[in-house]
Design a protein around this motif. Structure first.
Motif, mmCIF file in Angstrom:
data_model
loop_
_atom_site.group_PDB
_atom_site.id
_atom_site.type_symbol
_atom_site.label_atom_id
_atom_site.label_comp_id
_atom_site.label_asym_id
_atom_site.label_seq_id
_atom_site.Cartn_x
_atom_site.Cartn_y
_atom_site.Cartn_z
ATOM 1 N N ASN A 170 -5.640 6.481 -1.484
ATOM 2 C CA ASN A 170 -4.918 5.229 -1.674
ATOM 3 C C ASN A 170 -4.464 5.086 -3.115
ATOM 4 O O ASN A 170 -5.212 5.409 -4.051
ATOM 5 N N LEU B 71 2.660 7.547 3.198
ATOM 6 C CA LEU B 71 2.686 6.400 4.088
ATOM 7 C C LEU B 71 2.828 5.139 3.247
ATOM 8 O O LEU B 71 2.034 4.913 2.329
ATOM 9 N N SER C 203 -7.671 13.538 8.797
ATOM 10 C CA SER C 203 -7.812 12.096 8.636
ATOM 11 C C SER C 203 -8.028 11.673 7.185
ATOM 12 O O SER C 203 -8.230 10.495 6.910
ATOM 13 N N ILE D 6 -0.096 5.332 0.537
ATOM 14 C CA ILE D 6 -1.236 6.173 0.905
ATOM 15 C C ILE D 6 -0.755 7.609 1.106
ATOM 16 O O ILE D 6 0.280 7.844 1.743
ATOM 17 N N GLU E 77 -7.428 10.512 3.383
ATOM 18 C CA GLU E 77 -6.424 9.637 2.759
ATOM 19 C C GLU E 77 -6.768 9.431 1.293
ATOM 20 O O GLU E 77 -7.946 9.433 0.907
ATOM 21 N N VAL F 205 -1.576 10.734 3.094
ATOM 22 C CA VAL F 205 -2.341 10.999 4.315
ATOM 23 C C VAL F 205 -2.247 12.481 4.650
ATOM 24 O O VAL F 205 -1.150 13.037 4.727
ATOM 25 N N GLU F 206 -3.399 13.108 4.862
ATOM 26 C CA GLU F 206 -3.399 14.516 5.256
ATOM 27 C C GLU F 206 -2.614 14.698 6.554
ATOM 28 O O GLU F 206 -2.786 13.941 7.509
ATOM 29 N N SER F 207 -1.740 15.718 6.578
ATOM 30 C CA SER F 207 -0.873 15.925 7.731
ATOM 31 C C SER F 207 -1.643 16.344 8.977
ATOM 32 O O SER F 207 -1.293 15.974 10.099
ATOM 33 N N GLN G 90 6.821 6.134 7.085
ATOM 34 C CA GLN G 90 6.192 7.380 6.666
ATOM 35 C C GLN G 90 7.269 8.404 6.324
ATOM 36 O O GLN G 90 8.337 8.426 6.941
ATOM 37 N N GLN H 44 5.373 -0.571 8.292
ATOM 38 C CA GLN H 44 4.939 0.708 7.746
ATOM 39 C C GLN H 44 6.045 1.732 7.962
ATOM 40 O O GLN H 44 6.793 1.667 8.945
ATOM 41 N N PHE I 245 0.106 16.908 2.920
ATOM 42 C CA PHE I 245 0.033 15.477 3.195
ATOM 43 C C PHE I 245 1.419 14.868 3.348
ATOM 44 O O PHE I 245 2.438 15.505 3.054
ATOM 45 N N GLU J 147 0.841 -1.196 0.000
ATOM 46 C CA GLU J 147 0.000 0.000 0.000
ATOM 47 C C GLU J 147 0.877 1.247 0.000
ATOM 48 O O GLU J 147 1.910 1.304 0.684
#
Length: 963
Positions: A654, A680, A650, A643, A652, A645-647, A700, A698, A677, A641
């Motif tokens: 994908n 991730l 919430s 993604i 996202e 992600v907004e800093s 980031q 994971q 963002f 994955e």
């Protein structure tokens, strides 16, 4: 040396299969560049190992394997990053300069192409002398393109040449007989068969030609009788004589010679890299390649030196000494140390050194003096550090004052994003209320007051920049600074990876999860903010409140000012942390792991060749986009994955992930978020104890990314500044949104004089051009690098983007000849028992009447003692003496003059079997592509035995040559 290269080529010549590629695959500029870099890096590390008396085993041709063989495993990520940058700059020549024939050796512009190479080579060497490695890498990538294109676009290979044309990297020699403009060079191809379209007399007389290229329809720019480049983009290939001669791929007009041309291009690239290595020295060359035997990270301090900062400077001195004492000689020793002081109105100079004692002394020499008004030149100092530190560095800025140069905010943000550098702000005492000229007692009393009682609005800029970079804004009293700095620098490591980072302003209750895999060690949580509480939940379901300091999940914790750090119990699986606060906070989870990733945004190329271009500023907002992710530190890990992600929220997006091979994964997104963002990456890695099991991981990106509807571009053609001569830097601003007046800002880190338009008017979905005129003062040292950041901002500051250009200041080089070695004497008493016998030689080295003088003489081969001295009657002559055991019968000297011209001089004393007498063999390196001279043949035969093992090792690596 040419002789050794020729010998290895003869020993190793195995045809097109030498690169280990299956039939039907072509070699690109990127692959040619990577293989040559790996080859030269291996040779450099081997030389260093042998000089230290260590054994060296040739590794496989991968970045991780080569870094490990160089005893620099922690540098694998920065090594790969360097290779990717050089490859990218190489490719950009096709994307932005595809119509300029000299950059591709087209249209018989061989001499013009060579000038690009030799001028660029001088800039690379000058940049390296000043440790400006990023500029050197960028210029290196650019000049490799015409060098490699020569072997694909000219008839060098068709003439039977199997070695590089070494005169392409020298400006004082004859590159060869280039066809006159009036001389025919080709005939029509036989349909699609172009194997015999070059005229026989051209090949017989060794006349150099290259194909003509023009992508404009119905072009007639090709002179009568000339060869064409060929291919569907080349409009000249339909003009008599029809066809082409390029060998870019196996399917090209002369694709049957593609692999031969690629072989020679790799050899030529290796030869140029060896010349750079010789000029720089082995260790600086490895630094340029992003390889260090300690940590790959820099230790970088930016320090306010105004009057109230004496306590802060004392704390930094203590921390510096502790870091040096603990890390020197270990795998966590910084690769480079950087210091930038600032106050008002001054900032700098930048101190950059690999010597920890030089850095310690520079810190110890800082004094806190002066200061009148409150704000300081903090962003100017930070700008200088961002341009002077290696990419992906971590910077610590110490201050107790607001920024006076707030206008640099967009420039600093651009440099943070472009370099992916983390910036931590260590903020002490009163923000917005500091009084410089008060008594020591009142100042001390003020410094001990809690931050919460002081004015805090001026700290917001620092908090914003910290969050954007993935760093922290740590606010403490002066008495607490030492403790806070010690905490964060102790946990800093070259193998530090970010597992989770989130910022909330205003704060709110929110739950965050992060996955820990088996490779993660020293799991640490950072929290900045006031009145923040949390609950930790481990993968096994055990929970611990922040008020419980004796629970089983937190093994150690420290709090100072607004900064809290937690050491967590090592437990593989999915963790959760439930945050509760109404105040702003930053949450960051890090650990040490070799598994990490690099990423670049891509966009569909607007050039004629299609494919994707690397986006080296902000990607386009609100449209689809692609991201290339490269995993580092694991050959078994796979990405499942990717993604966005907004800093601060919430949201996202994908991506659809496609494996590309070699650790590369391409992710496609149906839209790029307009909000700030982070990237991730999630995936799976084989369990170290069993290949049948795997664990999730994971990672980031620490740097926050902004997308934009604005695009700013500037071609890379001119990147050399001559002192006192203005340089025009063109740029283009485009928008995919509303038009209007766009504000333009152009700043440079050296404060060089410049002019530029303050604004440009754009139509909706339109573009406009501008020019920055930049001048380096006459007294600027050659090798100085200036970083120019051009930004464009839409009306009201709603949207902005930037482009970053680096320029090397280079005085006109008149010394283009390499030094000369002359043997004065050689004496030996070598016998069958070499341990009991010695030999010695005396050599005279000169750099010519008009030369700049000899700068450095070092050993590349030989285990004896080397001494140098200036001749008493002539300072232009350097005398060299060398003595060694007869068990070490060979010596190779590397002689470098003050502008980087390199000569290698080889001497040997051996006992010949035929005469049982001592034979002295002398071979001085040459940059001529002609066959070895008779005088050098004996050298080659004497050295064949020892060289053969080296050549066999290179065969295992899949390479054709060693230099």
């Amino acid at each position: 040396m040419f002789g050794l290269a020729a010998l290895c080529f003869l020993l190793l010549q195995t045809g097109a299969s030498g690169f280990g590629l299956s039939s039907g695959e072509s070699l690109s500029h990127q692959e040619i560049t990577k293989r040559a870099i790996l080859n030269t890096t291996v040779q450099t590390c081997r030389a260093l190992a042998l000089a230290e008396g260590k054994d060296f085993t040739f590794p496989s041709l991968t970045v991780d394997a080569v870094a490990a063989a160089c005893e620099a495993s922690k540098s694998s990520k920065s090594f790969l990053q360097t290779i990717q940058l050089i490859q990218s700059k190489n490719k950009q020549v096709d994307l932005t300069l595809f119509s300029q024939a000299r950059y591709h050796m087209d249209n018989e512009q061989i001499l013009e192409g060579r000038k690009i190479i030799t001028d660029g080579l001088a800039a690379v060497k000058a940049s390296n002398r000043e440790q400006n490695f990023e500029a050197a890498r960028e210029k290196l990538g650019q000049i490799l393109h015409p060098l490699q294109d020569f072997y694909s676009h000219s008839n060098w290979v068709e003439m039977g040449n199997q070695l590089p044309n070494s005169n392409l990297i020298r400006s004082d020699t004859n590159v060869g007989n280039i066809a006159a403009e009036s001389r025919a060079t080709c005939r029509n191809c036989n349909g699609d068969d172009c194997r015999n379209n070059i005229l026989e007399d051209i090949l017989r007389e060794m006349i150099i030609t290259s194909g003509y290229f023009d992508f404009v329809p119905f072009s007639s720019s090709k002179p009568k009788g000339k060869c064409s480049h060929g291919g569907f983009l080349d409009r000249t290939s339909n003009i008599e004589p029809k066809g082409g001669i390029n060998k870019d791929t196996l399917d090209s007009s002369h694709g049957h010679l593609h692999m031969e041309a690629a072989n020679v291009a790799i050899a030529a690239t290796s030869e140029l890299l060896e010349d750079i290595r010789g000029a720089a020295g082995d260790k600086p060359f490895l630094q340029m390649m992003g390889i260090s035997r300690g940590s790959s990270k820099a230790l970088c301090f930016v320090i306010d030196t105004t009057g109230s900062m004496s306590d802060d400077i004392a704390a930094v001195r203590t921390v510096t000494s502790d870091i040096i004492d603990r890390r020197v000689g270990t795998q966590d020793e910084p690769s480079v140390y950087i210091l930038v002081p600032f106050n008002d109105p001054d900032f700098g100079p930048l101190t950059r050194t690999t010597d920890p004692e030089v850095f310690r002394n520079a810190i110890n020499s800082l004094t806190a003096t002066g200061g009148g008004d409150f704000p300081e030149m903090s962003l100017s100092g930070l700008q200088l550090a961002l341009t002077g530190a290696p990419p992906s560095s971590e910077i610590f800025l110490f201050t107790d004052a607001a920024a006076k140069d707030v206008h640099l905010r967009s420039t600093v943000l651009a440099l943070i994003e472009q370099t992916k550098t983390v910036v931590n702000f260590m903020i002490t005492a009163v923000l917005g209320f500091r009084r410089r000229r008060q008594s020591d007692d009142s100042l001390q009393q003020q410094q001990q007051q809690p931050i919460s009682r002081m004015a805090r609005s001026d700290a917001q800029l620092y908090r914003d920049l910290a969050q954007a970079s993935g760093g922290l804004a740590i606010e403490v009293s002066k008495s607490e600074l030492l403790e806070a700095t010690s905490i964060i620098t102790q946990t800093s490591s070259s193998s530090l990876v970010t597992l989770l980072q989130a910022a909330r302003n205003p704060g709110k209750a929110e739950n965050f999860t992060f996955t820990i895999d088996e490779s993660v060690k020293n799991l640490t949580v950072y929290i900045t903010g006031n009145s923040v509480t949390f609950t930790l939940i481990s993968p096994s379901g055990v929970s611990q409140e922040s008020t419980n300091t004796t629970g089983s999940l937190i093994t150690a914790s420290q709090s100072v000012g607004n900064f809290k750090t937690l050491q967590l119990k090592q437990q593989v699986g999915l963790w959760e942390i439930q945050m509760v606060s109404t105040n702003p906070y930053i949450l960051k989870v890090v650990g040490e792991s070799p598994v990490d990733f690099l990423f670049n945004f891509l966009e569909e190329s607007q050039g004629p060749f299609g494919g994707f271009d690397v986006v080296d500023n902000r990607p386009r907002a609100g449209v689809n986009g692609s991201l290339m992710v490269t995993l580092t530190g694991s050959e078994s890990a796979t990405v499942t994955e990717v993604i966005l992600v907004e800093s601060s929220g919430s949201g996202e997006v994908n991506g659809n992930v496609e494996a590309q091979g070699g650790g590369d994964f391409l992710a496609h997104f149906d839209r790029i978020p307009a909000e700030e963002f982070v990237v991730l990456v999630k995936g799976q890695s084989n369990n170290g104890s069993s290949r049948m099991s795997s664990t999730n991981f994971q990672r980031q990106s620490p740097t926050n990314i902004r997308a934009s509807a604005v695009t700013v571009t500037s071609p890379d053609s001119d990147s050399v500044l001559v002192p006192g001569t203005p340089l025009s830097v063109p740029f283009t601003v485009m928008t995919s949104g509303a038009g209007g007046t766009f504000s333009i800002q152009a700043t440079n880190d050296q404060s060089f004089p410049s002019t530029f338009p303050s604004s440009l008017m754009l139509e909706t979905d339109g573009s406009a051009n501008g020019t920055v005129n930049l001048t380096a003062p006459l007294n600027t040292a050659s090798g100085t690098v200036v970083t120019l950041t051009i930004s464009a901002e839409a009306s009201g500051g709603a949207d902005t983007n930037y482009v970053v250009r680096r320029f090397t200041v280079l005085e006109t080089v008149t010394d283009i000849t390499k030094p000369v070695c002359e043997l004065l004497s050689l004496q030996s008493n070598c016998s069958d028992n070499c341990v009991l016998s010695m030999w010695e030689l005396s050599v005279q080295v000169t750099d010519g009447a008009n030369g700049t003088g000899v700068d450095r003489i070092t050993l590349r081969q030989g285990n004896g003692t080397l001494n140098t001295s200036l001749a008493t009657d002539n300072e232009n002559i350097t005398l060299v003496s060398y003595n060694a055991s007869c068990c070490s019968p060979d010596v190779e000297l590397v002689v470098v003059d003050r502008v980087g011209n390199v000569a290698t001089c080889f001497y040997s004393v051996r006992k010949t079997a035929a005469t049982s007498s001592q034979a002295v063999t002398v071979a001085t390196a040459t940059n001529s592509p002609q066959p070895p001279t008779v005088a050098a043949v004996e050298s080659l035969s004497n050295r064949a035995a020892q060289s053969f093992l080296v050549c066999l090792s290179i065969t295992v690596l899949g390479l054709s040559l060693t230099f």
